[in-house]
Design an enzyme around this catalytic site. Sequence first.
Site, mmCIF file in Angstrom:
data_model
loop_
_atom_site.group_PDB
_atom_site.id
_atom_site.type_symbol
_atom_site.label_atom_id
_atom_site.label_comp_id
_atom_site.label_asym_id
_atom_site.label_seq_id
_atom_site.Cartn_x
_atom_site.Cartn_y
_atom_site.Cartn_z
ATOM 1 N N ASN A 266 -4.412 -4.846 9.706
ATOM 2 C CA ASN A 266 -3.553 -4.206 8.719
ATOM 3 C C ASN A 266 -2.823 -5.189 7.815
ATOM 4 O OD1 ASN A 266 -1.771 -1.912 7.662
ATOM 5 N ND2 ASN A 266 -0.250 -3.267 8.612
ATOM 6 N N SER B 127 -8.127 -0.077 0.850
ATOM 7 C CA SER B 127 -7.271 0.617 -0.118
ATOM 8 C C SER B 127 -8.150 1.357 -1.105
ATOM 9 C CB SER B 127 -6.396 -0.387 -0.869
ATOM 10 O OG SER B 127 -5.759 0.211 -1.983
ATOM 11 N N TYR C 254 -6.145 -8.140 -5.639
ATOM 12 C CA TYR C 254 -5.943 -7.163 -4.566
ATOM 13 C C TYR C 254 -7.158 -6.246 -4.464
ATOM 14 C CZ TYR C 254 -3.791 -3.483 -1.753
ATOM 15 O OH TYR C 254 -3.510 -2.566 -0.771
ATOM 16 N N ALA D 246 -10.195 -6.757 -5.453
ATOM 17 C CA ALA D 246 -11.379 -7.486 -5.012
ATOM 18 C C ALA D 246 -11.360 -7.737 -3.510
ATOM 19 C CB ALA D 246 -11.483 -8.810 -5.769
ATOM 20 N N ILE E 149 0.946 5.337 -0.748
ATOM 21 C CA ILE E 149 1.707 5.554 0.480
ATOM 22 C C ILE E 149 3.163 5.186 0.213
ATOM 23 C CG2 ILE E 149 1.829 5.119 2.953
ATOM 24 C CD1 ILE E 149 -0.869 6.259 1.938
#
Length: 243
Positions: A85, A138, A150, A152, A182
Amino acid sequence: MKKIVITGAANGIGKATAVACVKAGYYVIAADIDRLGLQTLQAILPPHRLETHLADFSQAHVYQSFISNLYDVHKHRALYALVNNAGIYHGKSIYDYTNAEVDEIWAVNLKSLVYLSKDFARRESAAGYSRSIVNITSVAGEVGSMDALYGATKAGVIGLTKANAWNFAPRIRVNAVSPGLIRDTSIHDRIPEHRRREYERQEIIKEPIQPDGVADVILFLLSEQSRHMTGKVIAVDNGAYPR
């Protein structure tokens, strides 16, 4: 008691997942660079069900040794699952990234997953029952992002998930969760306002998604209820991007 390793466990989705896993009867090994966040986690979860590690997954010597140290230094005989995560998001143009930031986001968001996953799989591939890896990608990895680095790296997580599902079969299942917008996370406040409005406009379920909503899906992928699933990417996005 089944042991689950969660990176980026001090806040947001990671914290919600740690809480959900403990409630479900798991033992959680929580790792994060945020010392205060880990201390907060220690304050709300029972000590006999939680172990915390201060870890900076932008550093090669950390992600290359973290899993092996859990076995060899901390004497865990077996681990049931790994939730990858940990991640960073700057929310800025590719033109504004420094060289150091490029290296950092590559390391935390993707490269560390390569090492953590393969080291976990190498140790647990001969286990008598199935193990699980859940990667957090994501919507940005599927439909793009104004933060190109981000997007990529999160697209890379999807590719890694599918490839490792093949590499680690049959004992270890590898799936990914792809969150949309989120709330109550460190990333949420860094998303430019016009992008947040666009995400919200696309959502066809209007109840705002909280970290515990993502944690519920992660918990499903960790459980035997998902025993026939591997190499899958599960969207948690209020239906914003049908695909």
